[in-house]
Design an enzyme around this catalytic site. Structure first.
Site, PDB file in Angstrom:
ATOM      1  NE  ARG A  52       1.097   6.680  -9.187  1.00 43.28           N
ATOM      2  CZ  ARG A  52       1.558   5.826  -8.276  1.00 43.28           C
ATOM      3  NH1 ARG A  52       0.772   4.880  -7.794  1.00 43.28           N
ATOM      4  NH2 ARG A  52       2.785   5.935  -7.822  1.00 43.28           N
ATOM      5  CG  ASP A 161       0.769  -8.375  -4.410  1.00 42.00           C
ATOM      6  OD1 ASP A 161       1.755  -8.166  -3.682  1.00 42.00           O
ATOM      7  OD2 ASP A 161       0.072  -7.459  -4.885  1.00 42.00           O
TER       8      ASP A 161
END
Length: 292
Positions: A52, A161
């Site tokens: 990633r 978030d």
């Protein structure tokens, strides 16, 4: 709601390239992620993190993982949101865990609106809102309740978030039609504007819903600027990867922001058992703050 969870992707499919994430850099990343995100990265996640982060290294023009770790040391806050986006997978949908919305529609919202009458305020927090499906679903049932009762209550939903990418999608409020499987036809017609031409296959949430929702970045482990109180907090499928001490601290902080008798909604695989004395279980993954 929103789930921010570590993915179980096949490491072989992650495109690890020629760079390797060494022991020292991986240990630094493990410590950093735990300190700032409350997530424990096991050794089995090394290949996932490596694959990633390679994409992030390319985007930043960095040559190796050591350079990325140095960036985190120099500017932890500036890169934290991007790192969270890289190592997490936002899994969410409209009206996920429908029994929570049923409780709101059938019991809680009518009770709150009646109690607050013409002059009260109603606040709901979607903590870990991901790409916005949860807060907009909450906004639908709230708007419908306000219309049904003719209530003038000052009602708002806070959506937060850590991921900048998720928040960008939430703020846009535009979704592919195939992502709206949980929305009834009646609600699609009432609360979404369908795209045409180049926007065919897309739908944008109605301005009325956007008026009800405030979207802000927030790290649950850091300071919180809001004072509350909230009538309900949705934190679903967010704390599942936190360790016990982190969960305990978070639940006590939630209790401090909730009204007396306020509600905390967790995800289907989460439990508060043995973690807090401030709440009582009143439904399936539904907890009520105890009256003091």
């Amino acid at each position: 709601m929103a789930t921010a969870t570590l993915s179980d992707l096949n490491p072989a499919a992650s495109g690890t390239g020629s760079l390797s994430l060494g022991d020292a850099d991986f240990q630094f990343l493990r410590d950093f992620v735990y300190q700032h995100c409350g997530i424990s990265l096991g050794e089995q996640k090394r290949q996932l993190v490596q694959g990633r982060l390679l994409r992030r290294l390319r985007a930043l023009g960095l040559k190796d993982f050591s350079g990325y770790c140095e960036l985190l040391r120099r500017d932890p806050d500036g890169e934290l949101g991007e790192l969270a986006s890289v190592i997490s997978t936002n899994v969410t949908s409209f009206f996920r865990e429908m029994h929570h919305y049923d409780l709101l529609v059938e019991e809680l919202l009518p009770r709150w609106l009646e109690a607050k009458k013409q002059s009260g305020r109603l606040r709901i927090w979607s903590a870990g809102c991901s790409t916005g499906e949860e807060p907009y679903a909450l906004a639908m049932v709230l708007a419908e309740a306000l219309e049904r009762t003719g209530s003038k209550v000052d009602a708002r939903i806070l959506a937060t978030d850590l991921s900048p990418q998720a928040l960008e999608t939430a703020r846009a409020g535009t979704y592919a039609m195939e992502r709206m499987g949980g929305v009834s036809d009646a609600r699609r017609n009432r609360w979404f504007l369908r795209g045409e031409g180049a926007y065919e296959g897309l739908a944008q949430v109605h301005p009325r819903l956007r008026e009800l929702v405030t979207i802000q970045p927030l790290n649950l482990l850091h300071d919180w600027p809001m004072r509350g109180p909230f009538d309900a907090i949705f934190c679903r499928n967010v704390v599942i990867y936190f360790d016990k001490p982190t969960k305990q601290r978070l639940f006590e902080r939630y209790a401090g922001l909730l009204e007396q008798g306020g509600y905390l909604f967790l995800g289907h695989s989460e439990s508060m058992y043995g973690l807090s004395d401030s709440f009582e279980l009143v439904g399936r993954t539904v907890y009520r703050k105890r009256m003091s």
